[in-house]
Scaffold this motif. Structure first.
Motif, PDB file in Angstrom:
ATOM      1  N   ASP A 127       0.728  -1.203  -0.026  1.00 10.56           N
ATOM      2  CA  ASP A 127      -0.001  -0.183  -0.180  1.00 10.56           C
ATOM      3  C   ASP A 127       0.833   1.323   0.002  1.00 10.56           C
ATOM      4  OD1 ASP A 127      -2.148  -1.776   0.035  1.00 10.56           O
ATOM      5  OD2 ASP A 127      -2.758  -1.384   2.102  1.00 10.56           O
ATOM      6  N   TYR A 128       1.326   1.507  -1.242  1.00  8.57           N
ATOM      7  CA  TYR A 128       2.426   2.714  -1.245  1.00  8.57           C
ATOM      8  C   TYR A 128       2.165   4.020  -0.933  1.00  8.57           C
ATOM      9  CZ  TYR A 128       4.086  -0.979  -4.665  1.00  8.57           C
ATOM     10  OH  TYR A 128       4.092  -2.108  -5.275  1.00  8.57           O
ATOM     11  N   ALA A 129       0.943   4.321  -0.776  1.00  9.95           N
ATOM     12  CA  ALA A 129       0.565   5.646  -0.332  1.00  9.95           C
ATOM     13  C   ALA A 129       0.263   5.879   1.112  1.00  9.95           C
ATOM     14  CB  ALA A 129      -0.971   6.321  -1.013  1.00  9.95           C
ATOM     15  N   LEU A 130       0.235   4.794   2.071  1.00  8.60           N
ATOM     16  CA  LEU A 130       0.037   5.171   3.429  1.00  8.60           C
ATOM     17  C   LEU A 130       1.209   5.865   4.085  1.00  8.60           C
ATOM     18  CD1 LEU A 130      -1.177   1.573   4.655  1.00  8.60           C
ATOM     19  CD2 LEU A 130      -2.500   3.713   4.845  1.00  8.60           C
ATOM     20  N   LYS A 131       0.856   7.014   4.812  1.00  9.69           N
ATOM     21  CA  LYS A 131       1.813   7.747   5.500  1.00  9.69           C
ATOM     22  C   LYS A 131       2.075   7.460   6.832  1.00  9.69           C
ATOM     23  CE  LYS A 131       2.294  10.878   2.122  1.00  9.69           C
ATOM     24  NZ  LYS A 131       3.010  11.917   1.561  1.00  9.69           N
ATOM     25  N   SER A 132       1.129   7.022   7.803  1.00  6.64           N
ATOM     26  CA  SER A 132       1.296   6.609   9.174  1.00  6.64           C
ATOM     27  C   SER A 132       0.246   5.676   9.648  1.00  6.64           C
ATOM     28  CB  SER A 132       0.968   7.994  10.214  1.00  6.64           C
ATOM     29  OG  SER A 132      -0.548   8.614   9.996  1.00  6.64           O
ATOM     30  N   ALA A 148       4.754  -4.547   4.505  1.00  6.94           N
ATOM     31  CA  ALA A 148       6.097  -4.765   3.721  1.00  6.94           C
ATOM     32  C   ALA A 148       5.803  -3.762   2.515  1.00  6.94           C
ATOM     33  CB  ALA A 148       6.092  -6.251   3.347  1.00  6.94           C
ATOM     34  N   ASN A 149       6.964  -3.154   2.198  1.00  7.51           N
ATOM     35  CA  ASN A 149       6.880  -2.278   0.892  1.00  7.51           C
ATOM     36  C   ASN A 149       5.658  -1.191   0.990  1.00  7.51           C
ATOM     37  OD1 ASN A 149       8.767  -4.180  -0.188  1.00  7.51           O
ATOM     38  ND2 ASN A 149       7.259  -5.445  -1.175  1.00  7.51           N
ATOM     39  N   CYS A 150       5.315  -0.661   2.204  1.00 13.41           N
ATOM     40  CA  CYS A 150       4.703   0.613   2.183  1.00 13.41           C
ATOM     41  C   CYS A 150       5.553   1.798   1.998  1.00 13.41           C
ATOM     42  CB  CYS A 150       3.828   0.721   3.367  1.00 13.41           C
ATOM     43  SG  CYS A 150       2.321  -0.726   3.605  1.00 13.41           S
ATOM     44  N   THR A 151       5.912   2.238   0.834  1.00 14.76           N
ATOM     45  CA  THR A 151       7.183   2.981   0.742  1.00 14.76           C
ATOM     46  C   THR A 151       7.069   4.489   1.142  1.00 14.76           C
ATOM     47  OG1 THR A 151       6.468   3.162  -1.525  1.00 14.76           O
ATOM     48  CG2 THR A 151       8.190   1.540  -0.974  1.00 14.76           C
ATOM     49  N   GLY A 172      10.966  -3.107   3.507  1.00 11.22           N
ATOM     50  CA  GLY A 172      10.983  -2.007   2.452  1.00 11.22           C
ATOM     51  C   GLY A 172      10.019  -0.864   2.663  1.00 11.22           C
ATOM     52  N   CYS A 173      10.152  -0.689   4.112  1.00 13.92           N
ATOM     53  CA  CYS A 173       9.212   0.707   4.227  1.00 13.92           C
ATOM     54  C   CYS A 173      10.432   1.618   4.156  1.00 13.92           C
ATOM     55  CB  CYS A 173       8.612   0.745   5.525  1.00 13.92           C
ATOM     56  SG  CYS A 173       7.067  -0.409   5.495  1.00 13.92           S
ATOM     57  N   SER A 174      10.882   2.210   3.051  1.00 11.48           N
ATOM     58  CA  SER A 174      11.979   3.291   2.793  1.00 11.48           C
ATOM     59  C   SER A 174      12.064   4.511   3.405  1.00 11.48           C
ATOM     60  CB  SER A 174      12.333   3.204   1.404  1.00 11.48           C
ATOM     61  OG  SER A 174      11.334   3.605   0.723  1.00 11.48           O
ATOM     62  N   SER A 175      10.717   4.835   3.831  1.00 14.50           N
ATOM     63  CA  SER A 175      10.552   6.218   4.484  1.00 14.50           C
ATOM     64  C   SER A 175      10.260   6.294   5.713  1.00 14.50           C
ATOM     65  CB  SER A 175       9.277   6.888   3.780  1.00 14.50           C
ATOM     66  OG  SER A 175       9.543   7.118   2.254  1.00 14.50           O
ATOM     67  N   LEU A 176      10.441   5.242   6.402  1.00 15.67           N
ATOM     68  CA  LEU A 176      10.010   4.958   7.927  1.00 15.67           C
ATOM     69  C   LEU A 176      11.089   5.996   8.554  1.00 15.67           C
ATOM     70  CD1 LEU A 176       7.913   3.700   9.751  1.00 15.67           C
ATOM     71  CD2 LEU A 176       9.323   1.725  10.053  1.00 15.67           C
ATOM     72  N   LYS A 177      10.515   6.800   9.318  1.00 21.92           N
ATOM     73  CA  LYS A 177      11.319   7.639  10.011  1.00 21.92           C
ATOM     74  C   LYS A 177      11.202   7.311  11.630  1.00 21.92           C
ATOM     75  CE  LYS A 177      11.417  11.826   6.813  1.00 21.92           C
ATOM     76  NZ  LYS A 177      10.652  10.808   5.789  1.00 21.92           N
ATOM     77  N   THR A 178       9.966   7.395  12.228  1.00 26.42           N
ATOM     78  CA  THR A 178       9.689   7.433  13.712  1.00 26.42           C
ATOM     79  C   THR A 178       8.851   5.926  13.955  1.00 26.42           C
ATOM     80  OG1 THR A 178       9.468   9.761  13.707  1.00 26.42           O
ATOM     81  CG2 THR A 178       8.507   8.504  15.561  1.00 26.42           C
ATOM     82  N   LEU A 179       9.182   5.286  14.933  1.00 24.94           N
ATOM     83  CA  LEU A 179       8.693   3.918  15.164  1.00 24.94           C
ATOM     84  C   LEU A 179       8.316   4.061  16.946  1.00 24.94           C
ATOM     85  CD1 LEU A 179       7.841   0.963  14.725  1.00 24.94           C
ATOM     86  CD2 LEU A 179      10.206   0.374  15.031  1.00 24.94           C
ATOM     87  N   THR A 180       7.128   3.820  17.300  1.00 23.94           N
ATOM     88  CA  THR A 180       6.931   3.513  18.870  1.00 23.94           C
ATOM     89  C   THR A 180       6.573   2.000  18.907  1.00 23.94           C
ATOM     90  OG1 THR A 180       5.971   5.729  19.044  1.00 23.94           O
ATOM     91  CG2 THR A 180       5.117   4.186  20.551  1.00 23.94           C
ATOM     92  N   LEU A 181       7.311   1.412  19.776  1.00 21.07           N
ATOM     93  CA  LEU A 181       7.093   0.117  20.183  1.00 21.07           C
ATOM     94  C   LEU A 181       6.581  -0.201  21.504  1.00 21.07           C
ATOM     95  CD1 LEU A 181      10.806  -1.126  18.845  1.00 21.07           C
ATOM     96  CD2 LEU A 181       8.656  -1.414  17.807  1.00 21.07           C
ATOM     97  N   THR A 192      12.461  -7.836   9.727  1.00 19.79           N
ATOM     98  CA  THR A 192      11.557  -6.809  10.006  1.00 19.79           C
ATOM     99  C   THR A 192      11.629  -5.481   9.667  1.00 19.79           C
ATOM    100  OG1 THR A 192      10.920  -7.917  12.188  1.00 19.79           O
ATOM    101  CG2 THR A 192      10.130  -5.782  12.138  1.00 19.79           C
ATOM    102  N   PHE A 193      12.873  -5.211   9.502  1.00 21.24           N
ATOM    103  CA  PHE A 193      13.029  -3.790   9.057  1.00 21.24           C
ATOM    104  C   PHE A 193      13.933  -3.601   8.036  1.00 21.24           C
ATOM    105  CE2 PHE A 193      12.150  -3.367  13.638  1.00 21.24           C
ATOM    106  CZ  PHE A 193      10.833  -2.544  13.593  1.00 21.24           C
ATOM    107  N   ASP A 194      14.219  -4.537   7.091  1.00 18.89           N
ATOM    108  CA  ASP A 194      15.010  -4.613   5.862  1.00 18.89           C
ATOM    109  C   ASP A 194      14.629  -3.404   4.941  1.00 18.89           C
ATOM    110  OD1 ASP A 194      16.245  -6.866   6.881  1.00 18.89           O
ATOM    111  OD2 ASP A 194      16.065  -8.080   5.266  1.00 18.89           O
ATOM    112  N   GLY A 195      15.635  -2.672   4.424  1.00 22.60           N
ATOM    113  CA  GLY A 195      15.241  -1.760   3.640  1.00 22.60           C
ATOM    114  C   GLY A 195      14.571  -0.491   4.180  1.00 22.60           C
ATOM    115  N   CYS A 196      14.621  -0.333   5.705  1.00 25.58           N
ATOM    116  CA  CYS A 196      14.228   0.928   6.198  1.00 25.58           C
ATOM    117  C   CYS A 196      15.412   1.762   6.527  1.00 25.58           C
ATOM    118  CB  CYS A 196      13.550   0.616   7.548  1.00 25.58           C
ATOM    119  SG  CYS A 196      11.985  -0.405   7.591  1.00 25.58           S
TER     120      CYS A 196
END
Length: 222
Positions: A127-132, A148-151, A172-181, A192-196
């Motif tokens: 889902d390429y357009a998802l932002k958050s 996966a691949n939500c770029t 593949g979430c190459s734009s992922l900047k902020t993660l709350t676990l 899990t975070f390959d390509g981030c």
């Protein structure tokens, strides 16, 4: 549709008069919005599958109601005009099954209820357009390849009872900047975070010692 009475009081010639107003509350299981401005309401479902949807290729928005408990596998996958999904009126306990919204390339916004039972594998993959995304999940496992691949995905917030994040969840979430676990987290699986590659912040509201005790079979280095 059902009637919900509202009661109150008023003054009439010095006397208190009780009155009842009957309201019609419309609560479809699913409401579909189409690109021509039309809508369709589907009633009486606890689970929805692809067969219940007319003209799926022209659906732009989906809103679920209080009776829905689960979204079946692949129910809304491959809907290229879908831009918004609102699950917020569905009560706690909803399950989003495998591939439910996979390959919805223009899906920009998903609003979850305050608490969700489970999001199953590949649910929002590609889902390429998802932002958050913000998910408060009661299940202890967060599904593999879910996003996966939500770029375009930049921010993810995970809460609730999640103890394990399975393989490739955000690969593949190459734009992922902020993660709350979630504070309950014990294990992060491989890829899990390959390509981030755009990391700025990872939030984990526990001690450094507890962070070190999490089993991490992945890299945060993209």
């Amino acid at each position: 549709t059902f009637s919900s009475p509202l009661k109150g009081t008023s003054w009439e010639e010095g006397k208190v008069v009780t009155y009842v107003i009957s309201m019609k509350i419309d609560d479809p299981s699913v409401k579909l919005f189409y690109d021509d401005g039309s809508t369709k309401k589907i009633y009486g479902l606890s689970s929805i599958s692809k067969e219940a949807i007319d003209n799926p290729d022209n659906v732009t928005k989906i809103k679920t109601g209080s009776s829905l408990k689960s979204i079946a596998a692949s129910c809304f996958c491959d809907l290229q005009k879908l831009k918004e999904v609102d699950l917020s009126m569905t009560p706690n306990g909803l399950t989003v099954s495998r591939n439910s919204f996979q390959n919805c390339y223009n899906l920009e916004k998903v609003t979850f209820p305050s608490e969700i039972s489970e999001v199953v594998g590949d649910a929002f993959r590609n889902d390429y357009a998802l932002k958050s995304m913000a998910i408060n999940q009661t299940s202890s496992s967060f599904a593999g390849w879910c996003f996966a691949n939500c770029t375009s995905l930049e921010e993810v917030q995970l809460f609730g009872s999640i103890q394990k994040i399975w393989d490739g969840a955000f690969s593949g979430c190459s734009s992922l900047k902020t993660l709350t676990l979630p504070a309950t987290l014990k294990s992060i699986c491989k890829e899990t975070f390959d390509g981030c590659t755009s990391w700025k912040e990872i939030h984990f509201n526990r001690s450094i010692a507890q962070w070190k005790n999490i089993t991490k079979d992945c890299s945060f280095n993209g």
